[in-house]
Structures are given as structure tokens and as C-alpha cells.
Scaffold this active site. Sequence first.
Site, PDB file in Angstrom:
ATOM      1  N   SER A 241       0.934  -1.292   0.058  1.00 29.44           N
ATOM      2  CA  SER A 241       0.073   0.066   0.181  1.00 29.44           C
ATOM      3  C   SER A 241       0.865   1.136  -0.079  1.00 29.44           C
ATOM      4  CB  SER A 241      -1.107  -0.151   1.246  1.00 29.44           C
ATOM      5  OG  SER A 241      -0.236  -0.254   2.343  1.00 29.44           O
ATOM      6  N   HIS A 271      -1.702  -8.736   1.983  1.00 33.96           N
ATOM      7  CA  HIS A 271      -1.585  -7.660   2.656  1.00 33.96           C
ATOM      8  C   HIS A 271      -2.661  -7.459   3.542  1.00 33.96           C
ATOM      9  CE1 HIS A 271       0.058  -3.990   3.324  1.00 33.96           C
ATOM     10  NE2 HIS A 271      -0.082  -2.961   2.398  1.00 33.96           N
ATOM     11  N   HIS A 317       6.016 -12.616   7.705  1.00 26.59           N
ATOM     12  CA  HIS A 317       6.137 -11.383   7.133  1.00 26.59           C
ATOM     13  C   HIS A 317       7.367 -11.132   6.131  1.00 26.59           C
ATOM     14  CE1 HIS A 317       6.392  -6.917   7.346  1.00 26.59           C
ATOM     15  NE2 HIS A 317       5.155  -6.916   7.664  1.00 26.59           N
ATOM     16  N   ARG A 326       2.844  -4.724  16.851  1.00 22.26           N
ATOM     17  CA  ARG A 326       1.427  -4.507  16.568  1.00 22.26           C
ATOM     18  C   ARG A 326       0.738  -5.353  17.242  1.00 22.26           C
ATOM     19  NH1 ARG A 326       1.458  -3.099  10.360  1.00 22.26           N
ATOM     20  NH2 ARG A 326       2.537  -4.993  10.317  1.00 22.26           N
ATOM     21  N   ASP A 372      -2.232  -8.419  11.450  1.00 25.77           N
ATOM     22  CA  ASP A 372      -3.491  -8.905  11.158  1.00 25.77           C
ATOM     23  C   ASP A 372      -3.991 -10.224  11.912  1.00 25.77           C
ATOM     24  OD1 ASP A 372      -3.714  -7.162   9.211  1.00 25.77           O
ATOM     25  OD2 ASP A 372      -2.264  -8.250   7.874  1.00 25.77           O
TER      26      ASP A 372
END
Length: 439
Positions: A241, A271, A317, A326, A372
Site C-alpha cells: 500500500s 497484505h 512477514h 502491533r 492481522d
Amino acid sequence: MPSLKEKLAAQIGPMREKVQGILKQHGEMKVGDVSIAQAYGGMRSVKCMVWETSALDPMEGIRFRGFTIPELREKLPKAPGGEEPLPEGIFYLLLTGELPTEADVQEITKEWQKRSALPKYLIDILNTLPVDMHPMTQFSHGILALQKDSIFAQRYTAGMHKLDYWDPMYEDVMNLLAKLPLIAAYIYRRSYKENKHIPADPNLDWGGNLAHMIGVEPAAFKELMRLYLVIHSDHEGGNVSAHTCHLVGSALSDAFYSLSAAMNGLAGPLHGLANQEVLRWIMDLMKDLGGVPTKEQLEKYIWDTLNAGKVVPGYGHAVLRKTDPRYTAQREFALKHLPDDPIFKVVSMVYEVTPDILMKHGKAKNPWPNVDAHSGCLLWHYGVTEYDFYTVFFGVSRAMGVLAQLIWSRALGLPIERPKSVTTEWIEAQIKAAAAPKQ
Ligand code: CMX
């Protein structure tokens, strides 16, 4: 107190001089080489782009302008009575490199409220889209439609000096960020809540208002939204992105074209869409196994996923080589606010067993969870169960990082991107030439 724009304007001159000095004195210095494996393999680790707003370390994770997530949770201003950082604060930090004061953050909240009204033509366009169109497709349409009012595009057509590009870009970015929560909430309510909409509350901040307009009122959900919007905002420049926004913007396409394109990249399952895929996978698993599984059942389910040639969503990743901070921040939030939630229990069990399995499987370079793997279970807990929508939340947040960088890219006069591609034939010729005996 200087306004955000005045602060930025004061930084641009010295930063331009610094970059020009670096280019003049050290422009020929090498920062890396590219191997054949990197050319075929998604350009992993190739250092070929400048991104000011954040940097990603494989072991430590993301730093936003030098600050880790725990540092930001401590240092950024909070909403009254709140404990999580306000997204307005991370935007200030991403743009200026400095921690904001309470007053700086309040100024951004007010500024975004002022610019937030959605034009009628945008609502009309959104209303023509099928309600069962994927929310990310609707979101990308909505952002693109606003291009009609791009100040950058108008000023460019009227004739603008290069040194002024950053100014209308700033205006477009502020207008766009102001409107994103309203666009997102509009799409959510029309897709899932019988087209019944909730007006913004002028007393709420940007993230709190998104929670409110979605229709989930508990204070803890507002706090979750604020944390969520902060931690997803930026992840250096090479992810799909961010890089897409940077690339499209380099053609002097305005913020609306650039962000809409970025959102199309975020909508890919490798993603940002992975956040919906995680929840879909967990729901399928709980349905197949009749609720929270045993450890053995879960291990078998993960092996079945891998043996079917699919990925375990939320794991792995391209850069990180340890648990994503995160993920950890969201886990801390869950331990505090929803420790007994059954889906959180499954997410925690998946965390216990997946890394070992991925290591045994022997393919993924990083067996640890990414952002995620956790976000969906928090949203689900507060009643946002329509997981097809989850990537839109990610998109609202990611806009802050990529658009802050877009302003800097225009301020620094970064040129149109044009790396060199090569053919397999050319690569074979290089291999042959390298193997030939030296004369
Ligand atoms: N499950 C199964 N296999 C995996 C895997 C996972 N979670 N992660 C990587 N692999 C596989 C890859 O598919 C690849 O297989 P092939 O050799 O057959 O092509 C191999 O392991 C090597 O991949 P890698 O170098 O470790 O990972 P990449 O840099 O190519 O890809 C990523 C990174 C994130 C796309 C990958 O780990 C993945 O597909 N994860 C699951 C989807 C996901 O969670 N994406 C979200 C990432 C965060 C975000 O952008 O939002």
C-alpha cells in the site's frame, strides 16, 4: 502556537537543503546491490526508496519517527479519560517528526471536523454501488470520486511552481483524511445496517467518531479504534500500500488517485485483507471443530491448511522476523479488556502452536504473527462481526502514514519513479558473461 501547516512550512526549506547536500556530496555512494533472486523475488530488502515517516527493523518492529509503539502509547496525547493514543497525534508526529502537545492534537481534531462533510455527489456515487460489493472496492471508489475536488489537480492545471507542490498536496491530504471515517462508516451502515446512518458527534475525536458512526458506543471500543488507527498507520515504504501510494504520487497524481490505488493494494489477501481472512479462517475452524478447539485439534487444522497449499493467515512477514509489536499491543488490549472472550482464546492458542508448526513446515522465513492475526478478534468482540469490512479500518489508518509521506515527497521534489526492468534473456546473458574466462 504555529499551526500544523506553518510548522511543516518551516521544516521544508532546511530539509530540502539537507537532501540536496546529501545528493551533491554523496549521490554516487552505494547503499546496496541487487541479486538475481531479489529481481525475481519481489525486490526483498532492495534499498531503493526514501521514506521519512517510519522505519522497520526485522527484529524490533516498527518505529514511527524513531518511537516504538509502547513509547507512543505512553507519550502521545489521549482523549479525556482515555488511555490509548489519539490518531491525530500520530499524524502530527509522522508529518513533523515531533511529538505533539494536547493543543496540537486538538487543532487537528478541529481542522478535520471542519473539512469532514461529504459532498452530495460522493454519496450519490456510493449509492449506485451494489450493497454486496466488497467494502474495500466501495472505499476505493469513494476516495477516487473525491478526486473531482482535488486542489492539487486544479492548481497544477492553472500552473504552479514545483516548489509549491507540497501546499495543495497538504490541503488535499487534510480534506481526504477528514472525510475517511465518514466514508468508511457510510459504507459500513449501507452494507450491513439497512442504510441507516449515524451523524458525526462534534465533541468526539477522529477515531472516537469513527467508532460512534459505525454504531458501537462502549467507551472501550472508542479506545480500541484509537489504538487500532495509530498502530496500522505506517510500516515504512516498501509494503504494497505504501509503495503504491508513493509510485502513483510520483507521477504527480494527486492524493485521491494515489490513496485509491494504495487501497487496491491493501485489499490483497497477502497484505491488509489478511485481517478478514484471519477471522474467516477462525470462524470456519470453530464451526468445523464445534467451538474452541483442543490443542491437538488446532494443530491438525493448521497442518490441513498448509497441506491444502494455503497460507495460515496472519502469520509470516516479508521483513519482520519476530512477533509483530502491533500484535503485542493488541494482545495487551485484549488481556485488559476481553480476557475471557472465546475468539481471543482461539487467537491465543493459534499463537501458541502456529510458530512451531510453521518452523517444522520449513517454508515461511518468519513463523511469528503479524498485525492481522489479532485485529479481527477485537473488532468482533465489540459486535463488528462483518469481517469483510475489517480492511477498511486498516485503510483509514494507513492513509495517515502514506499521505504524510506523500506531502514530504512533493516537498522534497522526489521525481517520477522509474526503476529498470530486465528480461530473463538479459539475465542469462549476464550469467554467461560472468562465467566466461577472463581475457
Ligand atoms: N503460511 C503458510 N506459508 C507461508 C506463510 C504462512 N503464513 N508465510 C509464508 N509462507 C510461505 C510462502 O507462501 C512461501 O511459499 P513458496 O515458497 O511456496 O512461495 C514461503 O513460505 C516463503 O515465504 P516468505 O519469504 O517467508 O514470505 P514472503 O515475504 O514471500 O511473504 C507474506 C510474506 C506476509 C505475504 C507471507 O508470510 C504470507 O502469505 N502470510 C500470510 C498472509 C498474511 O498474513 N499477510 C499479512 C501480512 C501483513 C500485512 O501486510 O498486513
